[in-house]
Design an enzyme around this catalytic site. Structure first.
Site, PDB file in Angstrom:
ATOM      1  CG  ASP A  42      54.274  48.987  29.659  1.00 13.75           C
ATOM      2  OD1 ASP A  42      55.031  49.729  29.231  1.00 13.75           O
ATOM      3  OD2 ASP A  42      54.555  47.829  29.927  1.00 13.75           O
ATOM      4  CG  ASP A  53      59.431  62.609  31.146  1.00 11.92           C
ATOM      5  OD1 ASP A  53      58.995  62.291  32.185  1.00 11.92           O
ATOM      6  OD2 ASP A  53      58.791  63.086  30.038  1.00 11.92           O
ATOM      7  CD  GLU A  96      62.744  52.099  33.565  1.00 11.78           C
ATOM      8  OE1 GLU A  96      62.626  52.493  34.274  1.00 11.78           O
ATOM      9  OE2 GLU A  96      61.748  51.533  32.711  1.00 11.78           O
ATOM     10  CB  SER A 149      57.441  44.912  27.074  1.00 10.45           C
ATOM     11  OG  SER A 149      58.317  46.238  27.391  1.00 10.45           O
ATOM     12  CG  HIS A 160      54.159  40.822  28.031  1.00 10.09           C
ATOM     13  ND1 HIS A 160      55.052  40.437  29.280  1.00 10.09           N
ATOM     14  CD2 HIS A 160      54.652  41.917  27.892  1.00 10.09           C
ATOM     15  CE1 HIS A 160      55.501  41.565  29.914  1.00 10.09           C
ATOM     16  NE2 HIS A 160      55.675  42.540  29.023  1.00 10.09           N
ATOM     17  CG  HIS A 170      56.634  53.894  30.737  1.00 11.66           C
ATOM     18  ND1 HIS A 170      55.855  54.443  29.749  1.00 11.66           N
ATOM     19  CD2 HIS A 170      56.636  54.942  31.826  1.00 11.66           C
ATOM     20  CE1 HIS A 170      55.621  55.666  30.085  1.00 11.66           C
ATOM     21  NE2 HIS A 170      55.864  56.015  31.336  1.00 11.66           N
TER      22      HIS A 170
END
Length: 288
Positions: free
Chosen positions: A171, A150, A123, A105, A19, A42
């Site tokens: 990530d 996805d 997500e 994030s 971050h 993600h």
């Protein structure tokens, strides 16, 4: 993976490194009036309670955000001699920390986004998706598009975006060995289709995944040098645990983490080198 819940790890040393780097990239993008696109592959839940029983159970935030904030408040309350990249991160995170929460994030990205910018977050976990929906609705001025799908398929679908300046943050949980291959293939595609993007990849340092990590990083670094617009890349890593101290039974545990930045903003490599050195020598983020 749908079994992964970041609430167990939010605010840990890996999040701190990721971050700080993210905030500095966002600041760099905001220096120009031109709009930019951010894709977060993600997303997670956006904001996490530091009093969540899952965070308290692992105690990982104690060795991350709480450790950093304690150092700042005790030794450098005026933020003197603190690297600018860390100061910027503290400024962004402090209002959440004062409420016993932690901005992930997605929330950090939304702090820097302007009306002209585009924000896509991906997500799949149902609980995280519901929290993200609430987060997005509370601030309608920020234009965030949530994709419950996805991550790797959406990275392909979203690139190249209409606004070509921007960032891809990737990530994954890396709980599945296939993630290393999926990340490599997905980010190669992103790089090929959107070669002006800054790509920020977080990766764990795990004893049992050394080969997979090395292969992924080397493949992406080599790929960044190819094509009509070759670019630089760099890694920065924060190691907080001695590998030899990890028993056979616990080899899945992190001993550190890193960031691979492809097409980095000016001076980011030097800034992140300074960040890691400060965290190690001043804040006690040293191998134990």
């Amino acid at each position: 993976m749908l079994s992964y819940q970041h609430e167990y790890h939010a605010g840990n040393h890996a999040d701190i490194l990721k971050h700080i780097c993210l905030v500095r990239i966002l600041q760099s993008l905001c220096r120009k009036e031109k709009p930019f696109t951010v894709i977060d592959s993600h997303a997670g839940a956006g904001v996490f309670s530091l009093e969540d029983e899952r965070i308290l159970k692992t105690g990982e935030a104690d060795g991350g955000i709480k450790k950093l904030m304690s150092h700042i408040m005790e030794y450098t309350p005026e933020m003197t001699d603190v690297p600018e990249a860390i100061s910027a991160y503290i400024e962004a995170e402090k209002k959440y920390y004062d409420k016993s929460t932690y901005a992930g994030s997605v929330e950090l990205e939304r702090l820097f986004l302007r009306n002209c910018d585009k924000h896509f977050i991906i997500e799949k976990h149902p609980q995280a998706v519901e929290k993200l929906k609430i987060l997005i609705e509370t601030d309608s001025d920020v234009k965030t598009t949530l994709l419950n799908s996805d991550s790797y398929e959406q990275l392909n679908a979203l690139t190249p975006p209409q606004i070509k300046r921007g960032l891809v943050l990737c990530d994954p949980s890396y709980e599945d060995a296939s993630d290393y291959v999926n990340v490599t293939n997905a980010l190669k595609t992103v790089r090929k289709k959107w070669n002006t993007a800054i790509i920020a990849l977080w990766y764990p340092l795990l004893s049992r995944r050394k080969n997979e990590t090395a292969q992924m990083l080397s493949a992406l670094e080599d790929f960044s040098k190819l094509g009509t617009m070759p670019c630089e890349s760099f890694r920065c890593e924060l190691i907080v645990k001695k590998q030899e101290s990890i028993s056979e039974e616990s080899k899945a545990h992190l001993y550190g983490s890193g960031m691979l930045i492809i097409n980095p903003p000016w001076k980011l490599k030097d800034e992140m080198t300074e960040v890691v050195e400060y965290l190690k020598t001043k804040c006690g983020f040293q191998p134990q």
